[in-house]
Design a protein around this motif. Structure first.
Motif, short mmCIF file in Angstrom:
data_model
loop_
_atom_site.label_atom_id
_atom_site.label_comp_id
_atom_site.label_asym_id
_atom_site.label_seq_id
_atom_site.Cartn_x
_atom_site.Cartn_y
_atom_site.Cartn_z
N LEU A 53 0.82 -1.21 0.00
CA LEU A 53 0.00 0.00 0.00
C LEU A 53 0.86 1.26 0.00
CD1 LEU A 53 -2.52 -1.29 2.65
CD2 LEU A 53 -3.05 -0.86 0.25
N PRO A 54 0.33 2.34 -0.58
CA PRO A 54 1.10 3.59 -0.64
C PRO A 54 1.04 4.35 0.68
CG PRO A 54 -1.02 3.92 -1.67
CD PRO A 54 -0.97 2.47 -1.27
N ALA A 55 1.84 5.37 0.79
CA ALA A 55 1.81 6.23 1.98
C ALA A 55 0.48 6.98 2.04
CB ALA A 55 2.97 7.21 1.95
N GLU A 56 0.00 7.21 3.27
CA GLU A 56 -1.21 7.98 3.56
C GLU A 56 -2.48 7.36 2.97
OE1 GLU A 56 -0.59 12.01 2.48
OE2 GLU A 56 1.06 12.31 3.87
N TYR A 57 -2.45 6.07 2.74
CA TYR A 57 -3.68 5.37 2.33
C TYR A 57 -4.62 5.29 3.52
CZ TYR A 57 -6.83 1.50 1.37
OH TYR A 57 -7.95 0.72 1.23
N GLN A 58 -5.94 5.41 3.26
CA GLN A 58 -6.93 5.34 4.33
C GLN A 58 -8.04 4.38 3.95
OE1 GLN A 58 -8.41 9.23 5.24
NE2 GLN A 58 -6.48 9.94 6.13
N SER A 59 -8.39 3.50 4.87
CA SER A 59 -9.49 2.55 4.67
C SER A 59 -10.47 2.72 5.83
CB SER A 59 -8.96 1.12 4.64
OG SER A 59 -10.04 0.19 4.65
N ILE A 60 -11.64 3.28 5.52
CA ILE A 60 -12.66 3.49 6.55
C ILE A 60 -13.53 2.25 6.72
CG2 ILE A 60 -14.52 5.03 7.31
CD1 ILE A 60 -11.72 6.24 7.16
N GLY A 61 -13.61 1.40 5.68
CA GLY A 61 -14.32 0.13 5.80
C GLY A 61 -13.36 -0.96 6.28
N ASP A 62 -13.86 -2.18 6.40
CA ASP A 62 -12.99 -3.30 6.79
C ASP A 62 -12.07 -3.67 5.63
OD1 ASP A 62 -14.26 -3.31 9.19
OD2 ASP A 62 -15.64 -4.93 8.68
N CYS A 99 2.23 -1.99 4.53
CA CYS A 99 1.65 -0.65 4.48
C CYS A 99 2.73 0.41 4.30
CB CYS A 99 0.91 -0.36 5.79
SG CYS A 99 -0.35 -1.58 6.19
N GLY A 100 2.33 1.53 3.69
CA GLY A 100 3.21 2.68 3.62
C GLY A 100 3.12 3.49 4.91
N GLU A 101 3.79 4.60 4.93
CA GLU A 101 3.77 5.45 6.12
C GLU A 101 2.42 6.16 6.24
OE1 GLU A 101 7.03 8.11 5.90
OE2 GLU A 101 8.55 6.55 6.13
N GLN A 102 2.04 6.44 7.48
CA GLN A 102 0.84 7.23 7.80
C GLN A 102 -0.44 6.63 7.22
OE1 GLN A 102 1.19 9.84 9.80
NE2 GLN A 102 3.41 9.78 9.83
N ASN A 103 -0.54 5.31 7.17
CA ASN A 103 -1.80 4.68 6.74
C ASN A 103 -2.79 4.71 7.90
OD1 ASN A 103 -0.85 2.02 4.39
ND2 ASN A 103 -0.55 4.22 4.33
N THR A 104 -4.08 4.62 7.55
CA THR A 104 -5.14 4.55 8.56
C THR A 104 -6.12 3.45 8.19
OG1 THR A 104 -4.98 6.92 9.01
CG2 THR A 104 -6.98 5.81 9.72
N LEU A 163 3.25 -2.79 9.29
CA LEU A 163 2.68 -1.45 9.37
C LEU A 163 3.78 -0.41 9.23
CD1 LEU A 163 0.21 -1.88 12.38
CD2 LEU A 163 -0.27 -2.13 9.94
N GLY A 164 3.57 0.54 8.31
CA GLY A 164 4.55 1.60 8.12
C GLY A 164 4.53 2.58 9.28
N GLU A 165 5.54 3.41 9.33
CA GLU A 165 5.67 4.38 10.43
C GLU A 165 4.46 5.29 10.52
OE1 GLU A 165 9.35 6.42 10.39
OE2 GLU A 165 8.69 8.01 11.73
N ASN A 191 6.14 4.68 15.98
CA ASN A 191 5.05 5.63 16.25
C ASN A 191 3.69 5.17 15.72
OD1 ASN A 191 6.94 7.44 17.41
ND2 ASN A 191 7.51 8.13 15.35
N CYS A 192 3.50 3.85 15.58
CA CYS A 192 2.17 3.37 15.22
C CYS A 192 1.23 3.49 16.42
CB CYS A 192 2.23 1.91 14.77
SG CYS A 192 2.93 1.67 13.12
#
Length: 347
Positions: free
Chosen positions: A111-120, A129-134, A146-148, A167-168
Motif C-alpha cells: 500500500l502507498p503512503a497515507e492510504y486510508q481505509s474506513i471500511g474493513d 503498508c506505507g507510512e501514515q496509513n489509517t 505497518l509503516g511508520e 510511532n504506530c
C-alpha cells in the motif's frame, strides 16, 4: 368479634405483601438452582473474534475474488453486504487512495503512503503498508507490516507475524497468531500474541523455557508468608513460597522467589531478579533489566518493564494488566498485554 378480625386481616395481608419481594430469595434458599456465575458476555473473550467474524462474512465473496485473481484485475461489486472492492491484482496498490467500502484482496499487497481505509480490509496474502496509513479494521491470513505512523482505529489481526513500525497507534485490539513486534513510539491498548517483542532487537534475547523443577515445586504446594510492613529480599537470596506484604516489596539483584508476590504498595524487581509466579500490586510495578516473571502481572496504577526482561514462557502465555504500561525496547512478553488507559513503547 368483628373488631378482632379486622386488625388480624390487615396484619395478615400486610405480612403477605411484605413477603412477596422475598419469595424468589426464599425459593432459591430452599432449592438452589441459580448458583452459577452471572453471564455478563456472550462471546468467549477471544481477541480474534472480530477477525473470525469478518472472515466468515467474506466467504460468499470468495468465488468472485478467485475470478478477479484469475483475470488479475480489480472491480467493485454489489453484494448483500453492500459495495465491495475486490482486488485480484497482486503487488503494488492501484486502487483509490481512500476507500470507504469493504476491501477484499486475493494476494500479497503493498500500500502507498497515507492510504486510508474506513471500511474493513481483508487480505488473503501479506500486507505491507506505507507510512501514515489509517485502517478501521485490518485482517490478513499472512504477515502484516505497518509503516511508520500507521493508525489502527478498531482492530488488527494477522495469522502470521505482525510488525508495527515506529510511532504506530494501535487502538483497541491488535493480535497475531505467531508474533507481534512493536517499535519505539508505538502506543497500544490490548494486544495478544504467543510472543511479543518490544523491539526487533528483542528477538536476539535468549529465552528461558519451562523446567520440571519448578513445575514439581508448584504442584507440591509451597506455602505462604505474610509480612506486616515492607519486605526486602537481598541480592542472590532465594525464597520458596508465596509472599504477601502490607507495604512495598523489593527484590535485589538476582534474588529469586519460587512463588507469587502481592503487595499493598510498590513492587521493585531489580536487575536479574526472578519471580516464578504472579506479581500483584495496588500501586506500581517496576521490573528492571534482565529480570524474569512467569506471570501474570497486575497493577492498579502502572507497570514499567525495562529492556532485557522476559515475561511468561514459550507455550505458557500470561497476562500483564494495568491502566498504564511502559515498555522499554528489548523485552520479550508472552500472551496478553492489556493497558486499560495507555500502553507505550519508549525510545
Amino acid at each position: 368479634m368483628t373488631s378482632i378480625l379486622g386488625p388480624l386481616a390487615l396484619a395478615a395481608s400486610t405480612g403477605a405483601l411484605l413477603m412477596v419481594p422475598l419469595a424468589p430469595a426464599l425459593r432459591e434458599l430452599i432449592r438452589k438452582r441459580d448458583a452459577g456465575p452471572l453471564i455478563t458476555r456472550k462471546d468467549d473473550g477471544n481477541i480474534a473474534n472480530f477477525a473470525s467474524s469478518l472472515r466468515t462474512r467474506c466467504i460468499p465473496l470468495q468465488t468472485m475474488l478467485d475470478e478477479c485473481a484469475r483475470r488479475c484485475e480489480n472491480q467493485f461489486v454489489e453484494s448483500p453486504q453492500g459495495n465491495v472492492f475486490l482486488i485480484g491484482e497482486p503487488g503494488r496498490w492501484t486502487g483509490p487512495q481512500h476507500t470507504t467500502t469493504l476491501v477484499l484482496c486475493a494476494g500479497p499487497l503493498e500500500l502507498p503512503a497515507e492510504y486510508q481505509s474506513i471500511g474493513d480490509f481483508y487480505s488473503r496474502g501479506s500486507v505491507r503498508c506505507g507510512e501514515q496509513n489509517t485502517f478501521r479494521a485490518l485482517l490478513s491470513d499472512a504477515e502484516i507490516v505497518l509503516g511508520e505512523g500507521t493508525q489502527i482505529l478498531r482492530w488488527i489481526h494477522s495469522e502470521s507475524a505482525l510488525l508495527a513500525g515506529r510511532n504506530c497507534r494501535l487502538f483497541n485490539r491488535a493480535s497475531s497468531g505467531k508474533s507481534l513486534t512493536l517499535s519505539p513510539g508505538c502506543t497500544f491498548e490490548r494486544i495478544y500474541a504467543p510472543v511479543i517483542y518490544s523491539s526487533s532487537e528483542a528477538q536476539a534475547l535468549t529465552l528461558r523455557i519451562e523446567y520440571a523443577v519448578y513445575a514439581k515445586l508448584a504442584q507440591s504446594g509451597i506455602g505462604r508468608k505474610r509480612i506486616r510492613g515492607a519486605m526486602h529480599f537481598p541480592a542472590d537470596d532465594q525464597h520458596r513460597g508465596d509472599v504477601l506484604a502490607t507495604r512495598k516489596l523489593d527484590l535485589d539483584q538476582r534474588a529469586c522467589l519460587y512463588g507469587s508476590v502481592k503487595a499493598n504498595g510498590e513492587i521493585l524487581l531489580k536487575q536479574g531478579a526472578e519471580v516464578h509466579g504472579s506479581v500483584v500490586s495496588t500501586k506500581r510495578i517496576h521490573i528492571c533489566s534482565g529480570a524474569f516473571v512467569k506471570g501474570p502481572i497486575i497493577a492498579e496504577r502502572e507497570v514499567i518493564i525495562d529492556s532485557g526482561v522476559q515475561v511468561g514462557l514459550p507455550g505458557t502465555p500470561t497476562t500483564i494488566s494495568a491502566p498504564l504500561i511502559r515498555l522499554a525496547p528489548g523485552s520479550v512478553l508472552h500472551g496478553t498485554v492489556w493497558a486499560r488507559a495507555e500502553g507505550r513503547v519508549g525510545d
